[in-house]
Design an enzyme around this catalytic site. Sequence first.
Site, PDB file in Angstrom:
ATOM      1  N   CYS A  69      30.936 -37.672  44.640  1.00 54.55           N
ATOM      2  CA  CYS A  69      30.365 -37.094  43.430  1.00 54.55           C
ATOM      3  C   CYS A  69      31.249 -35.962  42.912  1.00 54.55           C
ATOM      4  O   CYS A  69      30.835 -34.807  42.836  1.00 54.55           O
ATOM      5  CB  CYS A  69      28.947 -36.597  43.723  1.00 54.55           C
ATOM      6  SG  CYS A  69      28.007 -36.231  42.235  1.00 54.55           S
ATOM      7  N   GLU A  70      32.484 -36.294  42.590  1.00 52.51           N
ATOM      8  CA  GLU A  70      33.462 -35.354  42.059  1.00 52.51           C
ATOM      9  C   GLU A  70      34.376 -36.112  41.107  1.00 52.51           C
ATOM     10  O   GLU A  70      34.897 -37.180  41.457  1.00 52.51           O
ATOM     11  CB  GLU A  70      34.331 -34.759  43.178  1.00 52.51           C
ATOM     12  CG  GLU A  70      33.607 -33.885  44.174  1.00 52.51           C
ATOM     13  CD  GLU A  70      33.283 -32.507  43.629  1.00 52.51           C
ATOM     14  OE1 GLU A  70      33.876 -32.118  42.600  1.00 52.51           O
ATOM     15  OE2 GLU A  70      32.423 -31.836  44.227  1.00 52.51           O
TER      16      GLU A  70
END
Length: 484
Positions: free
Chosen positions: A397-398
Site C-alpha cells: 500500500c505505497e
Amino acid sequence: MASYPNASANPLAPEWLAVPGDANSLAPELWSRTVARVDGELTVGGVRASELAARYGTPIYVVDEAHARERAAEVLAAFTAAFERVGSSAKVYYAGKAFLSIEVARWMDAAGLNIDVCSGGELAVALAAGVEPARLGFHGNNKSLAEIDRAVSAGVGAIIIDSLQEIERVAEAASRHGRTQRVRLRVNSGVHAHTHAFLATAHEDQKFGIGLTDAPAAVARIRELGGLEFLGLHCHIGSQIFGSDGFAESAARLLAVHRELLAGGAVPELNLGGGFGIAYTTADDPSPIGELASRIAETVASGCSELGIPLPVVAFEPGRSIIGTAGLTLYSAGTIKDVPVSYQDDGETAVRRYVSVDGGMSDNARPALYGADYSVRIAGRVTDAPPALVRIAGKHCESGDIVVEADYLPADVEAGDLLAVPATGAYCWSLASNYNYVGRPAVIAVRDGVSRVIVRGETEADLLARDAAYSGPPTGDREVEGAK
C-alpha cells in the site's frame, strides 16, 4: 490519446534503456552463470523456474550456489595475484551485510574468504556456520557493550574501532577476558565514490569513523593500552563503484597517514573497504574484478614507493560483487493496467503498462530506498510478441512500491506469468521487512539440478506468533514447502 504497445515507440522509456530485439533475451552480465532457457523456460542451477514456483511458491529468492562459490574464489584469486605481483599480499573479507546465512557463510569460508560482520546477529550467524573467529572482522558505528564483549570473548580476529569511545570499551573487554584484541581504526578519507565519478573533500559529514587528521592521536591511545594490537587504518568510500579512481585517491590519502603512524610502531595492514559494483541493467558497465584489483595494487605500490615505506598487507571487503548476481527473485504476475501518462505540454499521452506482482518493497527495498534500477524477464515461456515498456509494481500500500522502474517485456505479458528479476542476491533479503504483515520469502539454493531451502520463509503463523495478544490459530495462513 496515443497507445504504444511497442516499447520502441514509447516516449516514456528512459534514455538509457535500449529496446531489445527480442524481449525474451537474457543479457548474460545480469544473470548468474547457470541461468539459461530450456524449451523457452528459464532455468537456474539446472532447475526450471516453474518447478521452483510450484514447490516453494512465489515470491522466492533463488541463489545459484555454484556461481556464488566460484565468484568468491575468483575475487580472492584476483586480489591475491594482483598484490603478489607488486610484492605484497591481500586479505578478502566477505561483507556479510549484503546477504548472510549459515550456508552462505560456509560457502565463503570454503572459498578461503574471511567474513565481515557488523552486528551481534551477524556474528552469531558466522559462528553458527563454524567460521573460525580469528577470520572475522567486526564493524559497526555503535557496537553495544554486550556485542564488544562477545566479540572479544569469541576471539574475533579484528574489531574495527569506529569512535574514540570504542577504544576504551574494547580495551576494557580485552582486559576483562585476558586477551590482546587486534583492532583497525576506521577513518574518513574525504573521498566519496559514485558509480562513475568520485568527489574528494576535506571532511565527510557521516556517522562512520573519525576524521583522518584525528587518526594519529587515536592510534597513540590504542598503543598506550596493553590489551590492544593496532593492525592499521580502515576506510570505506561508497557502494556500487565501477572504477578504481576513487580507491586510488583514498589510498593516497590513507598512505600519507600510514607513513606517519609507522614512526610510532608497526602498521602491518591497510583496509580499503569494498563497494565494487555489479550490473543491474544493460546500461551498467562495472570494471572486471581482475582489472580493479590490478589497478588498486599498482596504485598502492606506487604510493608506498613514493613515500619510501614498505607495502602493507591490503584488505578488502566485497559483498555485492560476490553474491549480487548469484541471486534472482521469482514473482507471479497479477493485475495488469495500462495507464495513460502525459509527456508533453500539449497533452500528448503515452501508455505505461503496470504489471503488479505478489511481492514488492518488503522483499526488495532498494528501488524505494535508493531509486535502484532492476531488470525483468518472463521466466515461464517465450513469445513472439513485440517488446512493450512495463513497470513492475509491488503489492504493498505505497505508490513508491516499485520493483522495476522500466524494462521491456513481451506485449502479451499476462496475469499468472512467472517473472524473474536478476541480480537480487545482495541487499534484498538482508533489507526485507514485514510491511503490510507480509512474510519474508524463503531463500532457495540451486545447484546441479537440485534445489533446497537455506532460509525458511515466513508464514502468517510466524508473524502472529510474535504478537503478544494473539491466542488462537491463524486464519488463511498459506503453508508451502520451505516456508517453515
